[in-house]
Write a protein that holds these residues in place. Structure first.
Motif, PDB file in Angstrom:
ATOM      1  N   GLY A 181      -1.943   7.019   5.581  1.00 14.22           N
ATOM      2  CA  GLY A 181      -2.921   6.622   6.601  1.00 14.22           C
ATOM      3  C   GLY A 181      -3.908   5.591   6.068  1.00 14.22           C
ATOM      4  O   GLY A 181      -4.248   4.623   6.738  1.00 14.22           O
ATOM      5  N   ALA A 215      -2.186   2.278   5.651  1.00 15.56           N
ATOM      6  CA  ALA A 215      -2.044   1.700   6.991  1.00 15.56           C
ATOM      7  C   ALA A 215      -3.349   1.046   7.425  1.00 15.56           C
ATOM      8  O   ALA A 215      -3.365  -0.103   7.899  1.00 15.56           O
ATOM      9  N   ALA A 216      -4.462   1.759   7.232  1.00 18.99           N
ATOM     10  CA  ALA A 216      -5.775   1.249   7.638  1.00 18.99           C
ATOM     11  C   ALA A 216      -6.141  -0.014   6.864  1.00 18.99           C
ATOM     12  O   ALA A 216      -6.637  -0.989   7.431  1.00 18.99           O
ATOM     13  N   THR A 237      -3.779  -3.000   8.184  1.00 23.67           N
ATOM     14  CA  THR A 237      -4.073  -3.536   9.521  1.00 23.67           C
ATOM     15  C   THR A 237      -5.498  -4.106   9.593  1.00 23.67           C
ATOM     16  O   THR A 237      -5.785  -4.926  10.455  1.00 23.67           O
ATOM     17  N   VAL A 269       1.333  -1.407  10.712  1.00 25.93           N
ATOM     18  CA  VAL A 269       1.662  -0.656  11.932  1.00 25.93           C
ATOM     19  C   VAL A 269       2.823   0.319  11.681  1.00 25.93           C
ATOM     20  O   VAL A 269       2.819   1.449  12.181  1.00 25.93           O
ATOM     21  N   TRP A 322       1.207   3.220  10.069  1.00 29.25           N
ATOM     22  CA  TRP A 322       0.501   4.022  11.091  1.00 29.25           C
ATOM     23  C   TRP A 322       1.483   4.900  11.852  1.00 29.25           C
ATOM     24  O   TRP A 322       1.183   6.040  12.195  1.00 29.25           O
ATOM     25  N   TYR A 343       2.512   7.717   9.637  1.00 28.69           N
ATOM     26  CA  TYR A 343       1.354   8.631   9.606  1.00 28.69           C
ATOM     27  C   TYR A 343       1.287   9.460  10.885  1.00 28.69           C
ATOM     28  O   TYR A 343       1.062  10.675  10.838  1.00 28.69           O
ATOM     29  N   GLY A 344       1.534   8.810  12.030  1.00 27.96           N
ATOM     30  CA  GLY A 344       1.548   9.508  13.320  1.00 27.96           C
ATOM     31  C   GLY A 344       2.619  10.590  13.384  1.00 27.96           C
ATOM     32  O   GLY A 344       2.364  11.703  13.849  1.00 27.96           O
ATOM     33  N   LEU A 373      -0.915   8.475  18.351  1.00 26.29           N
ATOM     34  CA  LEU A 373      -0.631   7.531  17.269  1.00 26.29           C
ATOM     35  C   LEU A 373       0.811   7.017  17.365  1.00 26.29           C
ATOM     36  O   LEU A 373       1.064   5.822  17.175  1.00 26.29           O
ATOM     37  N   ASN A 397       1.457   3.105  18.370  1.00 31.00           N
ATOM     38  CA  ASN A 397       1.998   2.294  17.285  1.00 31.00           C
ATOM     39  C   ASN A 397       3.468   1.921  17.477  1.00 31.00           C
ATOM     40  O   ASN A 397       3.926   0.932  16.910  1.00 31.00           O
TER      41      ASN A 397
END
Lengths: 89, 89
Positions: A11, A14-15, A18, B50, B53, B56-57, B65, B69
């Motif tokens: 996570g 990812a943050a 992006t 992305v 993400w 992660y989702g 998420l 995404n």
């Protein structure tokens, strides 16, 4: 040291990606003043969305959301500003 | 009907806006084939971010998420593809 939570590491990566992604776009737009292929609806929707993510982050007291979206908010604002400033060049 | 959780409504609006924002950009790029002012490092960092993400989702089993995404992932992939395809025009 505690165990590293690999889910949160994904996570976080990812943050970072992006968020950092918009920095080369801001730099390129600032240097070239070329905004021809940037979509105006994309810029205002993205800027408004990031402001809402920031408000959401404050309401949830999420440091990750606040930090990532503060930086992205500045990038999104600058791209929106450049688009308006340079659109008629 | 239960109470509307206004915090989650703000998060949902944020997700819809930052997801939908890339659709007019994809449309504009597809129609004009103009990729001159799109930054390549922005596109690959954003696309990779992305994807993370999305992973992660799935790991968090977060429908919001995953949904947001998945759509952004397709937009980001298309912009990356257009940039490579049209960069030398």
């Amino acid at each position: 040291m505690g165990n590293i939570d690999y889910v949160e590491v994904i996570g976080l990566c990812a943050a970072v990606l992006t968020t950092a992604a918009f920095l080369p776009q801001v730099y390129k737009t600032w240097k070239t003043k070329d905004v021809s292929s940037l979509s105006m609806p994309m810029l205002w929707m993205f800027f408004t969305g990031v402001i809402l993510w920031l408000i959401y982050g404050f309401l949830l007291e999420s440091a990750a959301l606040i930090l990532a979206n503060s930086i992205t908010c500045i990038s999104a604002f600058l791209l929106f500003y450049f688009k308006i400033k340079y659109r008629n060049r």
